[in-house]
Design an enzyme around this catalytic site. Structure first.
Site, short mmCIF file in Angstrom:
data_model
loop_
_atom_site.label_atom_id
_atom_site.label_comp_id
_atom_site.label_asym_id
_atom_site.label_seq_id
_atom_site.Cartn_x
_atom_site.Cartn_y
_atom_site.Cartn_z
N SER A 131 0.85 -1.19 0.00
CA SER A 131 0.00 0.00 0.00
C SER A 131 0.89 1.23 0.00
O SER A 131 1.88 1.29 0.73
CB SER A 131 -0.92 0.02 1.23
OG SER A 131 -1.78 1.15 1.18
N GLU A 132 0.53 2.22 -0.83
CA GLU A 132 1.43 3.35 -1.04
C GLU A 132 1.62 4.22 0.20
O GLU A 132 2.56 5.02 0.25
CB GLU A 132 0.94 4.20 -2.21
CG GLU A 132 -0.36 4.93 -1.97
CD GLU A 132 -0.92 5.53 -3.25
OE1 GLU A 132 -1.06 6.74 -3.30
OE2 GLU A 132 -1.21 4.77 -4.20
#
Length: 213
Positions: free
Chosen positions: A49-50
């Site tokens: 997840s960024e």
């Protein structure tokens, strides 16, 4: 023959089926987050997840949510054994450095040759926000798209040339939709599969584009 659309969960299952064992994968906001719920038990997929997470698991059970543990879309997630948190800048370095095997994103439009438009439709009432999509689209080794094949007006979201502002050019490898799975190539679209009762020629008619099948 009549045909029935795939649900969002069925599309997510279809994507999960194609993920290779050991892949590092980013799931975009919206429909793509469902993919984490359908990973076969005999393979390992490392979800990124960024906002700075590696090793996300499926969505938590209702009542077990930890809102200190969220994905980039602010949804509560779980963390598998061996998972890690890290700085946002390190996360983007992973994205931009070619360390992700696949990203799965939503889209407003995809061209037959793989151009992606997923951040702005030109609607004056919308708030455009590209987020990390452009970094993912050009940084991941493959970009896959999950979306409905047709928009609310019944018009194809796969087009000859995108009319919306581009996120990235020639980046989309596959499109997973409620009616069909397609591959984007420099020569155009190739049909991988479709729902029962929908032929290749009927898909061509819906898209208004040639499809190899």
């Amino acid at each position: 023959m009549a045909y029935q659309k795939r649900t969002k969960h069925e599309v997510a299952q279809r994507v999960a089926r194609d993920l290779p064992d050991g892949a590092y994968v980013n799931l975009g906001i919206g429909q793509p987050t469902l993919v984490a719920n359908y990973i076969p038990t005999d393979i390992e997929i490392v979800f990124h997840s960024e906002n700075g997470i590696l090793g996300m698991g499926p969505a938590p059970d209702e009542g077990s949510e930890d809102y200190d543990l969220i994905n980039a879309g602010k949804q509560p997630v779980t963390l598998l054994p061996g998972g890690a948190y890290f700085h946002h800048a390190d996360s983007f370095a992973m994205m931009r450095g070619g360390h992700l095997d696949i990203c799965v994103l939503g889209a407003f439009q995809v061209s037959a040759t793989g151009d992606l438009a997923n951040w702005h439709t030109g609607d004056p009432n919308a708030i455009p926000a590209v987020g990390g999509a452009m970094d993912l689209a050009i940084g991941a080794k493959q970009t896959w798209v999950m979306m409905d094949l047709l928009d609310k007006k019944g018009e194809s979201k796969i087009v000859k040339q995108c009319s919306y502002p581009l996120t990235a050019q020639s980046c989309v490898k596959r499109i997973y939709s409620d009616l069909a799975t397609l591959e984007c190539t420099p020569e155009g679209l190739v049909l991988i599969d479709s729902v029962v009762g929908l032929s290749g020629s009927e898909i061509e008619a819906l898209l208004g584009l040639p499809v190899k099948h």
